[in-house]
Design a protein around this motif. Structure first.
Motif, PDB file in Angstrom:
ATOM      1  N   SER A  22      60.081  10.662  25.295  1.00 22.80           N
ATOM      2  CA  SER A  22      61.335  10.134  24.769  1.00 22.80           C
ATOM      3  C   SER A  22      62.323   9.830  25.897  1.00 22.80           C
ATOM      4  N   VAL A  23      62.451  10.746  26.827  1.00 23.09           N
ATOM      5  CA  VAL A  23      63.403  10.546  27.935  1.00 23.09           C
ATOM      6  C   VAL A  23      63.105   9.238  28.679  1.00 23.09           C
ATOM      7  N   ALA A  24      61.831   8.930  28.825  1.00 25.50           N
ATOM      8  CA  ALA A  24      61.443   7.712  29.565  1.00 25.50           C
ATOM      9  C   ALA A  24      61.877   6.435  28.850  1.00 25.50           C
ATOM     10  N   THR A  25      62.245   6.547  27.582  1.00 27.21           N
ATOM     11  CA  THR A  25      62.668   5.344  26.857  1.00 27.21           C
ATOM     12  C   THR A  25      64.151   5.036  27.073  1.00 27.21           C
ATOM     13  N   TRP A  26      64.961   6.030  27.444  1.00 23.68           N
ATOM     14  CA  TRP A  26      66.400   5.760  27.617  1.00 23.68           C
ATOM     15  C   TRP A  26      66.900   6.008  29.036  1.00 23.68           C
ATOM     16  N   ALA A  27      66.291   6.936  29.750  1.00 25.20           N
ATOM     17  CA  ALA A  27      66.822   7.277  31.077  1.00 25.20           C
ATOM     18  C   ALA A  27      66.363   6.261  32.119  1.00 25.20           C
ATOM     19  N   ASP A  28      67.264   5.932  33.024  1.00 27.69           N
ATOM     20  CA  ASP A  28      66.906   5.119  34.183  1.00 27.69           C
ATOM     21  C   ASP A  28      66.555   6.026  35.360  1.00 27.69           C
ATOM     22  N   THR A  29      67.250   7.161  35.416  1.00 24.90           N
ATOM     23  CA  THR A  29      67.072   8.110  36.510  1.00 24.90           C
ATOM     24  C   THR A  29      66.939   9.515  35.926  1.00 24.90           C
ATOM     25  N   VAL A  30      65.997  10.280  36.433  1.00 24.36           N
ATOM     26  CA  VAL A  30      65.827  11.672  36.020  1.00 24.36           C
ATOM     27  C   VAL A  30      66.155  12.556  37.217  1.00 24.36           C
ATOM     28  N   HIS A  31      67.189  13.418  37.068  1.00 28.78           N
ATOM     29  CA  HIS A  31      67.620  14.277  38.181  1.00 28.78           C
ATOM     30  C   HIS A  31      66.903  15.624  38.189  1.00 28.78           C
ATOM     31  N   SER A  32      66.276  15.964  37.093  1.00 31.04           N
ATOM     32  CA  SER A  32      65.880  17.356  36.878  1.00 31.04           C
ATOM     33  C   SER A  32      64.371  17.558  36.887  1.00 31.04           C
ATOM     34  N   CYS A  33      63.675  16.860  37.755  1.00 32.98           N
ATOM     35  CA  CYS A  33      62.236  17.091  37.890  1.00 32.98           C
ATOM     36  C   CYS A  33      62.060  18.290  38.812  1.00 32.98           C
ATOM     37  N   ASP A  34      61.758  19.438  38.227  1.00 31.73           N
ATOM     38  CA  ASP A  34      61.792  20.675  39.015  1.00 31.73           C
ATOM     39  C   ASP A  34      60.464  21.427  39.062  1.00 31.73           C
ATOM     40  N   ARG A  35      59.413  20.831  38.487  1.00 29.41           N
ATOM     41  CA  ARG A  35      58.111  21.501  38.581  1.00 29.41           C
ATOM     42  C   ARG A  35      56.991  20.488  38.431  1.00 29.41           C
ATOM     43  N   LEU A  36      55.860  20.819  39.056  1.00 29.08           N
ATOM     44  CA  LEU A  36      54.735  19.882  39.124  1.00 29.08           C
ATOM     45  C   LEU A  36      54.254  19.446  37.748  1.00 29.08           C
ATOM     46  N   ALA A  37      54.297  20.338  36.781  1.00 30.50           N
ATOM     47  CA  ALA A  37      53.755  20.017  35.461  1.00 30.50           C
ATOM     48  C   ALA A  37      54.489  18.854  34.802  1.00 30.50           C
ATOM     49  N   LEU A  38      55.722  18.600  35.235  1.00 24.03           N
ATOM     50  CA  LEU A  38      56.478  17.494  34.635  1.00 24.03           C
ATOM     51  C   LEU A  38      56.004  16.141  35.145  1.00 24.03           C
TER      52      LEU A  38
ATOM     53  N   ALA B 229      57.748  16.595  45.597  1.00 23.87           N
ATOM     54  CA  ALA B 229      58.174  15.250  46.010  1.00 23.87           C
ATOM     55  C   ALA B 229      56.969  14.351  46.258  1.00 23.87           C
ATOM     56  N   ASP B 230      55.945  14.891  46.913  1.00 22.68           N
ATOM     57  CA  ASP B 230      54.733  14.094  47.171  1.00 22.68           C
ATOM     58  C   ASP B 230      54.112  13.643  45.854  1.00 22.68           C
ATOM     59  N   ALA B 231      54.091  14.532  44.872  1.00 22.83           N
ATOM     60  CA  ALA B 231      53.483  14.189  43.582  1.00 22.83           C
ATOM     61  C   ALA B 231      54.269  13.071  42.906  1.00 22.83           C
ATOM     62  N   VAL B 232      55.592  13.165  42.934  1.00 26.66           N
ATOM     63  CA  VAL B 232      56.422  12.105  42.335  1.00 26.66           C
ATOM     64  C   VAL B 232      56.186  10.786  43.062  1.00 26.66           C
ATOM     65  N   ALA B 233      56.167  10.852  44.399  1.00 25.64           N
ATOM     66  CA  ALA B 233      56.054   9.626  45.201  1.00 25.64           C
ATOM     67  C   ALA B 233      54.740   8.891  44.943  1.00 25.64           C
ATOM     68  N   SER B 234      53.701   9.633  44.566  1.00 25.76           N
ATOM     69  CA  SER B 234      52.407   8.968  44.387  1.00 25.76           C
ATOM     70  C   SER B 234      52.076   8.722  42.913  1.00 25.76           C
ATOM     71  N   ALA B 235      53.027   9.011  42.009  1.00 28.46           N
ATOM     72  CA  ALA B 235      52.750   8.846  40.574  1.00 28.46           C
ATOM     73  C   ALA B 235      53.112   7.437  40.105  1.00 28.46           C
ATOM     74  N   ASP B 236      52.249   6.857  39.286  1.00 32.62           N
ATOM     75  CA  ASP B 236      52.532   5.552  38.685  1.00 32.62           C
ATOM     76  C   ASP B 236      53.813   5.632  37.854  1.00 32.62           C
ATOM     77  N   GLY B 237      54.607   4.599  37.927  1.00 35.35           N
ATOM     78  CA  GLY B 237      55.779   4.515  37.058  1.00 35.35           C
ATOM     79  C   GLY B 237      56.984   5.300  37.542  1.00 35.35           C
TER      80      GLY B 237
END
Ligand SMILES: *Cc1c(COP(=O)(O)O)cnc(C)c1O
Length: 255
Positions: free
Chosen positions: A102-118, A173-181
């Protein structure tokens, strides 16, 4: 269902005065820090406030808004879209994995990515929505342990402080940087309540510098709220997340 986006003349004037005061605080802090005023972007944190306040602030020139609760933000974003008011939305609150879609449908930026599982959840959600999300990795500034490893700590004004511990931040950070989308854009933190905010934000600046060694484009530093935005700007924040100073006493969250 149509949500009214009208505010009273008093509320419009109140928001205008508050915005002028906050803008002056940011400008003064930039001056004191020897930084250009335009180097700090204001994110108006409108959680628990009505969509009409968002529209009124947009009329006054604010373009970026922060929300903490997916359900509330979904309704507000739809109301602003329906009214043709273009704003950028930031998810600043603690993120549950099952809300990623759901968040991906309205948010442009997510500040609170705080764990790998997300990360896989956010990535799949962004791809599914056909969008690219800007993501900041949230760091814990607690000394001697991560707030994110147990139940979330609370920060000023009942904000929830999650955050990856310093040793975990690089892999996240590495995981986010290499994730699609997803696009890694920087770091975010909430200062611990019983700590010197400036010292805490200096620790965040050091974490940001370390991150930029590997990810040079991840330049954003999201730090500072109503009570400590000056300390954040002095420590190099590029995004300040301001709620109460702009909007007043927060109504209790219903639901
Ligand atoms: C609510 C909130 C803010 C804004 O806090 P104020 O004290 O109202 O300025 C900023 N960041 C996060 C993560 C929040 O949850």
């Amino acid at each position: 269902m149509t949500i009214s986006l009208a505010v009273s003349p008093q509320r419009a004037a109140d928001l205008g005065q508050r915005l002028a005061r906050v803008s002056a605080r940011v400008a003064a802090a930039c001056l004191a820090a020897g930084r250009a005023t335009g180097s700090v972007r204001l994110v108006a944190v409108t959680k628990t406030f009505p969509a009409a306040d968002v529209a009124a602030l947009a009329t006054l020139g604010v373009t970026e808004f922060g929300e903490s609760y997916d359900q509330e933000a979904t309704v507000k974003a739809a109301a602003l879209t329906a009214a043709g008011v273009p704003v950028r939305w930031h998810m600043v609150g603690r993120l549950q994995r099952n809300k990623a879609r759901s968040v991906a449908t309205w948010a442009d930026t997510v500040h609170s990515c705080d764990r790998l599982a997300l990360v896989p959840a956010l990535s799949a959600a962004a791809v599914r929505a056909g969008r690219r999300l800007d993501v900041l990795v949230q760091a814990s500034l607690d000394q001697g342990g991560a707030a994110g490893s147990g139940p979330a700590g609370t920060g000023p004004a009942g904000t929830e402080r999650g955050g990856a511990s310093a040793p975990d931040l690089g892999a996240l950070a590495d995981a986010v940087a290499s994730a699609d989308g997803l696009r890694l854009v920087g770091v975010m933190a909430v200062a611990p309540p019983d700590d010197d905010a400036r010292a805490a934000f200096d620790r965040l600046a050091a974490l940001s510098a370390g991150l930029r060694d590997r990810h040079p484009r991840a330049v954003e530093v999201s730090a500072g709220m109503s009570s400590d935005l000056e300390q954040a700007v002095l420590a190099g924040a590029t995004l300040v997340r301001v709620g109460r100073a702009l909007l007043g006493v927060r109504p209790p969250l219903v639901g």
